[in-house]
Structures are given as C-alpha cells and as structure tokens.
Write a protein that holds these residues in place. Structure first.
Motif, mmCIF file in Angstrom:
data_model
loop_
_atom_site.group_PDB
_atom_site.id
_atom_site.type_symbol
_atom_site.label_atom_id
_atom_site.label_comp_id
_atom_site.label_asym_id
_atom_site.label_seq_id
_atom_site.Cartn_x
_atom_site.Cartn_y
_atom_site.Cartn_z
ATOM 1 N N ALA A 1 0.861 -1.194 0.000
ATOM 2 C CA ALA A 1 0.000 0.000 0.000
ATOM 3 C C ALA A 1 0.889 1.232 0.000
ATOM 4 O O ALA A 1 0.936 1.993 0.962
ATOM 5 N N LEU A 2 1.590 1.420 -1.082
ATOM 6 C CA LEU A 2 2.640 2.437 -1.125
ATOM 7 C C LEU A 2 2.099 3.842 -0.907
ATOM 8 O O LEU A 2 2.699 4.651 -0.194
ATOM 9 N N ASP A 3 0.969 4.159 -1.526
ATOM 10 C CA ASP A 3 0.404 5.503 -1.394
ATOM 11 C C ASP A 3 0.033 5.792 0.061
ATOM 12 O O ASP A 3 0.298 6.871 0.586
ATOM 13 N N VAL A 4 -0.580 4.810 0.726
ATOM 14 C CA VAL A 4 -0.966 4.977 2.127
ATOM 15 C C VAL A 4 0.268 5.110 3.010
ATOM 16 O O VAL A 4 0.267 5.848 4.007
ATOM 17 N N ALA A 5 1.349 4.414 2.638
ATOM 18 C CA ALA A 5 2.585 4.474 3.416
ATOM 19 C C ALA A 5 3.394 5.733 3.128
ATOM 20 O O ALA A 5 4.439 5.959 3.742
ATOM 21 N N GLY A 6 2.921 6.569 2.187
ATOM 22 C CA GLY A 6 3.640 7.788 1.840
ATOM 23 C C GLY A 6 4.812 7.565 0.923
ATOM 24 O O GLY A 6 5.741 8.386 0.849
ATOM 25 N N LEU A 7 4.798 6.463 0.174
ATOM 26 C CA LEU A 7 5.880 6.126 -0.748
ATOM 27 C C LEU A 7 5.416 6.287 -2.192
ATOM 28 O O LEU A 7 4.218 6.213 -2.474
ATOM 29 N N PRO A 8 6.342 6.502 -3.138
ATOM 30 C CA PRO A 8 5.952 6.614 -4.550
ATOM 31 C C PRO A 8 5.324 5.316 -5.045
ATOM 32 O O PRO A 8 5.807 4.222 -4.737
ATOM 33 N N GLU A 9 4.234 5.439 -5.796
ATOM 34 C CA GLU A 9 3.566 4.260 -6.322
ATOM 35 C C GLU A 9 4.295 3.717 -7.544
ATOM 36 O O GLU A 9 4.975 4.443 -8.256
ATOM 37 N N ARG A 10 4.127 2.406 -7.770
ATOM 38 C CA ARG A 10 4.669 1.781 -8.969
ATOM 39 C C ARG A 10 3.782 2.101 -10.174
ATOM 40 O O ARG A 10 2.628 2.504 -10.026
ATOM 41 N N ASP A 11 4.332 1.917 -11.372
ATOM 42 C CA ASP A 11 3.548 2.168 -12.586
ATOM 43 C C ASP A 11 2.338 1.248 -12.652
ATOM 44 O O ASP A 11 1.259 1.644 -13.108
ATOM 45 N N GLU A 12 2.502 0.006 -12.214
ATOM 46 C CA GLU A 12 1.407 -0.953 -12.185
ATOM 47 C C GLU A 12 1.212 -1.414 -10.749
ATOM 48 O O GLU A 12 2.114 -1.980 -10.141
ATOM 49 N N GLU A 13 0.032 -1.170 -10.220
ATOM 50 C CA GLU A 13 -0.240 -1.434 -8.817
ATOM 51 C C GLU A 13 -1.529 -2.235 -8.661
ATOM 52 O O GLU A 13 -2.542 -1.940 -9.305
ATOM 53 N N ILE A 14 -1.503 -3.274 -7.846
ATOM 54 C CA ILE A 14 -2.732 -3.981 -7.483
ATOM 55 C C ILE A 14 -3.383 -3.174 -6.377
ATOM 56 O O ILE A 14 -2.891 -3.140 -5.250
ATOM 57 N N TRP A 15 -4.488 -2.509 -6.704
ATOM 58 C CA TRP A 15 -5.072 -1.624 -5.706
ATOM 59 C C TRP A 15 -6.588 -1.782 -5.695
ATOM 60 O O TRP A 15 -7.093 -2.880 -5.941
ATOM 61 N N ASN A 16 -7.325 -0.700 -5.436
ATOM 62 C CA ASN A 16 -8.736 -0.848 -5.072
ATOM 63 C C ASN A 16 -9.713 -0.688 -6.222
ATOM 64 O O ASN A 16 -10.917 -0.647 -5.993
ATOM 65 N N GLN A 17 -9.233 -0.610 -7.453
ATOM 66 C CA GLN A 17 -10.142 -0.572 -8.601
ATOM 67 C C GLN A 17 -10.183 -1.955 -9.238
ATOM 68 O O GLN A 17 -9.341 -2.311 -10.043
ATOM 69 N N LEU A 18 -11.197 -2.743 -8.853
ATOM 70 C CA LEU A 18 -11.349 -4.068 -9.433
ATOM 71 C C LEU A 18 -12.012 -3.995 -10.799
ATOM 72 O O LEU A 18 -11.786 -4.862 -11.641
ATOM 73 N N ALA A 19 -12.854 -2.973 -11.009
ATOM 74 C CA ALA A 19 -13.604 -2.846 -12.262
ATOM 75 C C ALA A 19 -13.358 -1.477 -12.890
ATOM 76 O O ALA A 19 -13.478 -0.448 -12.223
ATOM 77 N N LYS A 20 -13.023 -1.484 -14.164
ATOM 78 C CA LYS A 20 -12.914 -0.247 -14.921
ATOM 79 C C LYS A 20 -14.300 0.138 -15.455
ATOM 80 O O LYS A 20 -15.224 -0.682 -15.452
ATOM 81 N N PRO A 21 -14.451 1.364 -15.931
ATOM 82 C CA PRO A 21 -15.776 1.808 -16.395
ATOM 83 C C PRO A 21 -16.391 0.914 -17.460
ATOM 84 O O PRO A 21 -17.620 0.800 -17.548
ATOM 85 N N GLU A 22 -15.566 0.256 -18.276
ATOM 86 C CA GLU A 22 -16.099 -0.567 -19.361
ATOM 87 C C GLU A 22 -16.439 -1.996 -18.932
ATOM 88 O O GLU A 22 -16.920 -2.811 -19.748
ATOM 89 N N ALA A 23 -16.240 -2.340 -17.670
ATOM 90 C CA ALA A 23 -16.542 -3.698 -17.195
ATOM 91 C C ALA A 23 -18.049 -3.949 -17.208
ATOM 92 O O ALA A 23 -18.846 -3.054 -16.914
ATOM 93 N N ASP A 24 -18.440 -5.180 -17.546
ATOM 94 C CA ASP A 24 -19.854 -5.559 -17.528
ATOM 95 C C ASP A 24 -20.345 -5.698 -16.085
ATOM 96 O O ASP A 24 -19.618 -6.176 -15.218
ATOM 97 N N GLY A 25 -21.588 -5.302 -15.860
ATOM 98 C CA GLY A 25 -22.191 -5.477 -14.548
ATOM 99 C C GLY A 25 -22.616 -4.166 -13.913
ATOM 100 O O GLY A 25 -22.443 -3.082 -14.489
ATOM 101 N N GLU A 26 -23.202 -4.270 -12.717
ATOM 102 C CA GLU A 26 -23.649 -3.098 -11.974
ATOM 103 C C GLU A 26 -22.471 -2.501 -11.214
ATOM 104 O O GLU A 26 -21.929 -3.112 -10.293
ATOM 105 N N HIS A 27 -22.073 -1.313 -11.579
ATOM 106 C CA HIS A 27 -20.912 -0.680 -10.963
ATOM 107 C C HIS A 27 -21.285 -0.121 -9.590
ATOM 108 O O HIS A 27 -22.295 0.568 -9.436
ATOM 109 N N ILE A 28 -20.472 -0.428 -8.607
ATOM 110 C CA ILE A 28 -20.729 -0.011 -7.235
ATOM 111 C C ILE A 28 -19.428 0.446 -6.583
ATOM 112 O O ILE A 28 -18.325 0.161 -7.061
ATOM 113 N N GLU A 29 -19.586 1.140 -5.462
ATOM 114 C CA GLU A 29 -18.473 1.455 -4.589
ATOM 115 C C GLU A 29 -18.748 0.801 -3.246
ATOM 116 O O GLU A 29 -19.900 0.745 -2.800
#
Length: 210
Positions: free
Chosen positions: A31-59
């Motif tokens: 959790a680099l951003d939360v730890a105050g560290l620079p984020e990587r170019d590719e990060e496994i984080w909290n966006q599981l679905a992009k806008p184009e994903a099928d289904g009901e989009h929720i937060e």
C-alpha cells in the motif's frame, strides 16, 4: 559436551519462534500511497472494475474499528470476488476491464475509510450444487493481528439470496449475521455499500476459519 549437529532435526524444530504482526509493515510493500511512498507504474489496488466492465458498478466503503471503539488507521484489506455472472477470474491482468482481486487500506487522516471500486458480484453455485448469495471475500491485515482475519461482505438488497445462502445460514445468531450485511447508500447518483469491520467487542464482525 553434545555437538549441535548431534541433536535430531525434529527436536530442534519443536521450539516456537517469536511472532511478527501483520502491520503496519505490510503497507511498505502493498500500500505504497498509504505508506507515503511513490507508487509503482502498475499497482494492485482498489479498482477491481474499470468503467467498461460488464455489470452493476458499485463502490464499497467502510471503517475498521478495534475493541475500544477506536478507528484502526493502518489496516490493509484484500478483496476477492466473482464477476457479475458469478464466476471468479483467476488470471489477473491490469489491462482487463475486471479482476477478481484487489487491495485497499484505511487512511491515517479523516474518516479512515477503505474503499473498493468494483461491480456487484453474481450468486455463486458451489460444487455441492448449493448457491451462495452475492458476496465479497475480505482478508484483514492489521497491527496486532498475527494471522489475517477472513470475513465476507453481503448485500442488504439481496435479502432472498442471503436467506438461502448456506454460509450465512450456518451462523446461528441473526444478530451476528447482520455484521456481514453491507448497507446500501446512494451518493451523487452512484450506488455505494457500507460495511464497518469490528475486530472485537460489541457487534464484533463474524470471522471465518478458512
């Protein structure tokens, strides 16, 4: 005098070593951003679905609360869920519209909420033919927690599916079941589900041993 290599390996491995809690050190790598560290170019984080994903989009949002009623501001949460059709996507790829896996964390400031941007999962049919209600699996890592805590998030507006779910039904106390039910909100026209995770004390969240 007995030499070290004359003692059987089995005897040497009987003594337990000191335990290391999961946090807050886990944020440095996950959790680099939360730890105050620079984020990587590719990060496994909290966006599981992009806008184009099928289904009901929720937060999905919530807080983590300890046994004293105080906010846990350095908790890391991993999420694992099915897609809108009730199928898990095991092949992770950040280029895909939807991934079944994501991470989030509580914050050191403000309301200390964790958030997920995803789609509402579909019901899942188990190998025994029984159907589990739509849910998101959550693993909680935090300071003072030696082994991550496993729980689930179910949806308030899936009452019929929740009532028939074999996992929820295995929890005898109706009041305890409610600790897994996320409340539906609408904020700025967007659907949001809120679930607070209580680690101990009154209203303690149900945790699973799996």
């Amino acid at each position: 005098m007995q030499q070290p290599n004359s003692v059987g390996t089995r005897d040497l491995m009987l003594r337990e070593t000191a335990s290391q809690t999961a946090g807050p050190y886990v944020h440095i790598g996950l959790a680099l951003d939360v730890a105050g560290l620079p984020e990587r170019d590719e990060e496994i984080w909290n966006q599981l679905a992009k806008p184009e994903a099928d289904g009901e989009h929720i937060e999905v949002v919530g807080q983590v609360i300890d046994g004293n009623g105080d906010l846990v501001r350095d908790a890391l949460i991993e999420a694992w869920q099915a897609d809108g059709q009730g199928h898990y996507q095991p092949a992770f790829d950040l280029k895909k519209p939807f991934n079944s896996f994501g991470r989030t964390a509580t914050t050191a400031v403000g309301d200390s909420e964790w958030t997920l941007t995803t789609i509402k999962p579909g019901a899942i049919t188990r190998g025994d033919g029984k159907t589990m209600a739509p849910h998101i699996n959550l693993a909680i890592f935090a300071r003072g927690v030696n082994i991550q805590l496993q729980t689930r998030l179910y949806f308030e507006d899936e009452a019929d599916a929740n009532a028939a779910c074999p996992v929820l039904s295995a929890i005898e106390s109706p009041a305890r079941r409610q600790t897994l039910i996320a409340k539906r909100e609408e904020v700025d026209g967007k659907v949001r589900y809120r679930l607070d995770i209580r680690l101990q004390g009154k209203g303690e969240t149900v945790f699973f041993d799996f």
